[in-house]
Design a protein around this motif. Structure first.
Motif, PDB file in Angstrom:
ATOM      1  N   TYR A 133       0.830  -1.214   0.000  1.00 35.84           N
ATOM      2  CA  TYR A 133       0.000   0.000   0.000  1.00 35.84           C
ATOM      3  C   TYR A 133       0.867   1.268   0.000  1.00 35.84           C
ATOM      4  O   TYR A 133       0.480   2.298  -0.548  1.00 35.84           O
ATOM      5  CB  TYR A 133      -0.949   0.012   1.209  1.00 35.84           C
ATOM      6  CG  TYR A 133      -1.997  -1.108   1.211  1.00 35.84           C
ATOM      7  CD1 TYR A 133      -2.182  -1.923   0.103  1.00 35.84           C
ATOM      8  CD2 TYR A 133      -2.807  -1.332   2.325  1.00 35.84           C
ATOM      9  CE1 TYR A 133      -3.125  -2.945   0.108  1.00 35.84           C
ATOM     10  CE2 TYR A 133      -3.765  -2.350   2.328  1.00 35.84           C
ATOM     11  CZ  TYR A 133      -3.907  -3.154   1.224  1.00 35.84           C
ATOM     12  OH  TYR A 133      -4.851  -4.157   1.232  1.00 35.84           O
ATOM     13  N   LEU A 134       2.075   1.164   0.588  1.00 35.99           N
ATOM     14  CA  LEU A 134       2.942   2.349   0.655  1.00 35.99           C
ATOM     15  C   LEU A 134       3.574   2.696  -0.696  1.00 35.99           C
ATOM     16  O   LEU A 134       4.136   3.779  -0.861  1.00 35.99           O
ATOM     17  CB  LEU A 134       4.033   2.150   1.713  1.00 35.99           C
ATOM     18  CG  LEU A 134       3.510   2.204   3.158  1.00 35.99           C
ATOM     19  CD1 LEU A 134       4.604   1.818   4.151  1.00 35.99           C
ATOM     20  CD2 LEU A 134       2.952   3.579   3.502  1.00 35.99           C
ATOM     21  N   GLU A 135       3.475   1.777  -1.662  1.00 39.44           N
ATOM     22  CA  GLU A 135       3.927   2.071  -3.031  1.00 39.44           C
ATOM     23  C   GLU A 135       3.273   3.347  -3.574  1.00 39.44           C
ATOM     24  O   GLU A 135       3.828   4.040  -4.405  1.00 39.44           O
ATOM     25  CB  GLU A 135       3.517   0.921  -3.960  1.00 39.44           C
ATOM     26  CG  GLU A 135       4.587  -0.061  -4.279  1.00 39.44           C
ATOM     27  CD  GLU A 135       5.743   0.558  -5.044  1.00 39.44           C
ATOM     28  OE1 GLU A 135       5.563   0.949  -6.201  1.00 39.44           O
ATOM     29  OE2 GLU A 135       6.839   0.645  -4.483  1.00 39.44           O
ATOM     30  N   ASP A 136       2.042   3.610  -3.118  1.00 36.22           N
ATOM     31  CA  ASP A 136       1.255   4.709  -3.700  1.00 36.22           C
ATOM     32  C   ASP A 136       1.252   5.954  -2.820  1.00 36.22           C
ATOM     33  O   ASP A 136       0.388   6.815  -2.956  1.00 36.22           O
ATOM     34  CB  ASP A 136      -0.178   4.241  -3.942  1.00 36.22           C
ATOM     35  CG  ASP A 136      -0.236   3.103  -4.928  1.00 36.22           C
ATOM     36  OD1 ASP A 136       0.397   3.215  -5.986  1.00 36.22           O
ATOM     37  OD2 ASP A 136      -0.906   2.102  -4.641  1.00 36.22           O
ATOM     38  N   ILE A 137       2.227   6.046  -1.949  1.00 32.83           N
ATOM     39  CA  ILE A 137       2.226   7.127  -0.963  1.00 32.83           C
ATOM     40  C   ILE A 137       2.246   8.525  -1.608  1.00 32.83           C
ATOM     41  O   ILE A 137       1.685   9.458  -1.054  1.00 32.83           O
ATOM     42  CB  ILE A 137       3.391   6.915   0.028  1.00 32.83           C
ATOM     43  CG1 ILE A 137       3.326   7.902   1.183  1.00 32.83           C
ATOM     44  CG2 ILE A 137       4.750   6.967  -0.629  1.00 32.83           C
ATOM     45  CD1 ILE A 137       3.867   7.327   2.471  1.00 32.83           C
ATOM     46  N   TYR A 138       2.862   8.657  -2.778  1.00 37.66           N
ATOM     47  CA  TYR A 138       2.910   9.981  -3.426  1.00 37.66           C
ATOM     48  C   TYR A 138       1.790  10.201  -4.446  1.00 37.66           C
ATOM     49  O   TYR A 138       1.654  11.286  -4.986  1.00 37.66           O
ATOM     50  CB  TYR A 138       4.259  10.179  -4.133  1.00 37.66           C
ATOM     51  CG  TYR A 138       5.454   9.934  -3.247  1.00 37.66           C
ATOM     52  CD1 TYR A 138       5.570  10.571  -2.011  1.00 37.66           C
ATOM     53  CD2 TYR A 138       6.463   9.057  -3.628  1.00 37.66           C
ATOM     54  CE1 TYR A 138       6.656  10.331  -1.182  1.00 37.66           C
ATOM     55  CE2 TYR A 138       7.555   8.821  -2.806  1.00 37.66           C
ATOM     56  CZ  TYR A 138       7.638   9.457  -1.581  1.00 37.66           C
ATOM     57  OH  TYR A 138       8.714   9.220  -0.762  1.00 37.66           O
ATOM     58  N   THR A 139       1.060   9.142  -4.769  1.00 33.94           N
ATOM     59  CA  THR A 139       0.055   9.288  -5.830  1.00 33.94           C
ATOM     60  C   THR A 139      -1.379   9.360  -5.303  1.00 33.94           C
ATOM     61  O   THR A 139      -2.250   9.949  -5.950  1.00 33.94           O
ATOM     62  CB  THR A 139       0.148   8.113  -6.832  1.00 33.94           C
ATOM     63  OG1 THR A 139       0.210   6.889  -6.096  1.00 33.94           O
ATOM     64  CG2 THR A 139       1.356   8.242  -7.735  1.00 33.94           C
ATOM     65  N   ILE A 140      -1.609   8.767  -4.135  1.00 33.28           N
ATOM     66  CA  ILE A 140      -2.982   8.605  -3.637  1.00 33.28           C
ATOM     67  C   ILE A 140      -3.670   9.931  -3.304  1.00 33.28           C
ATOM     68  O   ILE A 140      -4.870  10.101  -3.566  1.00 33.28           O
ATOM     69  CB  ILE A 140      -2.953   7.658  -2.409  1.00 33.28           C
ATOM     70  CG1 ILE A 140      -3.096   6.214  -2.894  1.00 33.28           C
ATOM     71  CG2 ILE A 140      -4.007   7.998  -1.389  1.00 33.28           C
ATOM     72  CD1 ILE A 140      -3.048   5.183  -1.791  1.00 33.28           C
ATOM     73  N   ALA A 141      -2.917  10.894  -2.761  1.00 33.98           N
ATOM     74  CA  ALA A 141      -3.532  12.162  -2.342  1.00 33.98           C
ATOM     75  C   ALA A 141      -4.190  12.873  -3.533  1.00 33.98           C
ATOM     76  O   ALA A 141      -5.223  13.535  -3.379  1.00 33.98           O
ATOM     77  CB  ALA A 141      -2.487  13.063  -1.703  1.00 33.98           C
TER      78      ALA A 141
END
Ligand code: GLN
Length: 453
Positions: free
Chosen positions: A402-410
């Motif tokens: 889940y942390l793979e998307d830390i910069y994209t999810i917001a």
């Protein structure tokens, strides 16, 4: 070259090479050649649209008449949609040829393409590594030259992260810019269709036809679609680029960070000004997303019940048995995990503690961006914390995944457009640079990406 020749070229490559990559779930050679020959007639008659005769691949999340739309799930392995998604229809109107349907994480839930019922997709840059997800098939197909471009969808990063890992340009437009009609819903308030291509110029040409106002999607925005190619060559002089300090913290691979910093220098040399900014609620985006997205998915996937369409178990004893066994057999582990988490978060006793709280956090995350865009035009940072990882290295640990998307999810929580472009290599694997724009600023993002390329 005629469209038939170009289409045949890609079909031959797919037949020869896709055993290795597994980027397509379904190929449609006869249909593709028929569409290509119709496109050649339109081209010969003159005045054909820009994309007439160009072959592309569609992510298997988009409904296509007469061709299986599986969403990479056993549940929909036998599903043939009776209608086309609006974006599929838009491309048909332009004479675009469909090569086939690309592999993906099951129901677009994943960051590695390891959850597909049809097996994992290999990254063409390093076949022991994942291509990213969930649009891993679309990304691998384009990276391996098995399609010049492909459609994709992004709920929390599923276009931008595979673009980063496969060395491509990937754009997720503003929520509401592209119709969601006929795109199988994962989390309806976050899902947005977009494009994976080699360059920002290709993405601009493709977005021109993908974007439209659609009365069949109640969240589609009635706003003119600009010609995204018209501003690609505008100067970046005076462009204010914000660099959020939260995107350069713990967890970011130092070599990835070095490439992003080098890209900042390139933008300075192109006349942009660089501003350090803060998006203070960044660390809450993954937790908020993993309440909201599962909650919406648990509701959306309730329609897959073994009654109307899709997988149905053998010899059900009664209605309850039919529901239970059809869903138990049809869904994979990650999908089941999301449904359980989502149903729990929405249940009467926990709604306020989780779902309602996550919605409030979402509002704060959006406000961070609204505040930042008071003083900058574009926000720049890494797309993913590190380059493509090896198969199996994160699939046993959902939180690491889940942390793979830390910069994209917001970006999805806020509804903003985001794009990823290649900015270097770490250990011979591509690194992605992310640009986030203000609402409906796709033209500006594509311009900034094109100038960099
Ligand atoms: N990786 C994220 C998830 O698993 C985002 C997926 C997506 O954007 N479809 O939910």
């Amino acid at each position: 070259f005629s469209s038939v020749e170009v289409t045949q070229h890609y079909l031959d490559r797919i037949a020869r090479l896709d055993k290795t990559y597994n980027s397509y779930i379904t190929t449609t050679p006869a249909l593709a050649l028929a569409q290509a020959s119709a496109a050649d007639k339109r081209l010969a008659a003159g005045n054909a649209p820009a994309l007439c005769g160009v072959p592309i691949a569609h992510k298997d999340i988009f409904c296509t008449i007469g061709v299986r739309t599986s969403c990479a799930s056993k549940m929909l392995d036998n599903f043939i949609a009776p209608y086309n998604a609006t974006i599929v229809e838009n491309y048909l109107d332009s004479g675009v040829v469909m090569l086939g349907k690309t592999n993906m994480d099951e129901f677009a839930m994943g960051s590695s393409n390891e959850t597909s019922y049809y097996g994992p997709v290999k990254n063409p840059w390093a076949t022991d590594c994942v291509p990213g997800g969930s649009s891993g098939g679309s990304a691998a197909a384009v990276a391996a030259h098995l399609a010049p471009a492909a459609t994709a969808s992004d709920t929390g990063g599923s276009i931008r992260q595979p673009a980063a890992h496969c060395g491509l340009t990937g754009i997720k437009p503003t929520y509401g810019r592209v119709s969601r009609w006929g795109m199988i819903a994962f989390a309806s308030s976050l899902d947005q269709a977009g494009i994976l291509s080699r360059t920002a110029e290709d993405a601009a040409i493709l977005l021109n036809d993908m974007a439209s106002y659609d009365t069949k999607d109640s969240t589609s925005v009635d706003r003119e679609v600009p010609d995204y190619t018209a501003t690609l060559n505008d100067s970046l002089k005076g462009l204010r680029i914000g660099v959020p300090k939260e995107y350069f913290g713990e967890g970011l691979n130092p070599q990835t960070a070095a490439h992003v910093e080098a890209a900042i220098k390139v933008y300075e040399s192109l006349g942009a000004t660089i501003h350090s900014i803060s998006l203070p609620h960044t660390n809450l985006s993954v937790p908020a997303y993993y309440v909201i997205a599962p909650a919406e998915c648990s509701a959306n996937l309730s329609r897959m019940d073994g009654v109307r369409y899709g997988h149905r178990c053998e010899n059900p004893k009664d209605l309850n048995d039919l529901y239970m066994r059809s869903r138990s057999e049809g869904f994979g582990d990650e999908v089941k995990r999301r449904i359980l988490v989502g149903a729990y978060a929405l249940s009467a006793g926990y709604y306020d503690a989780y779902y309602s709280k996550a919605q409030k956090v979402r509002r704060l995350i959006k406000q961070d961006f609204v505040d930042a865009f008071q003083s900058v035009d574009v926000i720049l940072g890494p797309t993913s914390p590190s380059p493509a990882f090896q198969f199996g290295s994160k699939s046993k640990d959902p939180v690491a995944m889940y942390l793979e998307d830390i910069y994209t999810i917001a970006t999805n929580l806020a509804g903003l457009p985001g794009l990823s472009i290649p900015c270097g290599f770490v250990d011979s694997k591509p690194v992605g640079l992310q640009l986030i724009g203000n609402f409906f600023a796709e033209a500006q993002l594509l311009n900034a990406a094109h100038q960099f390329q």
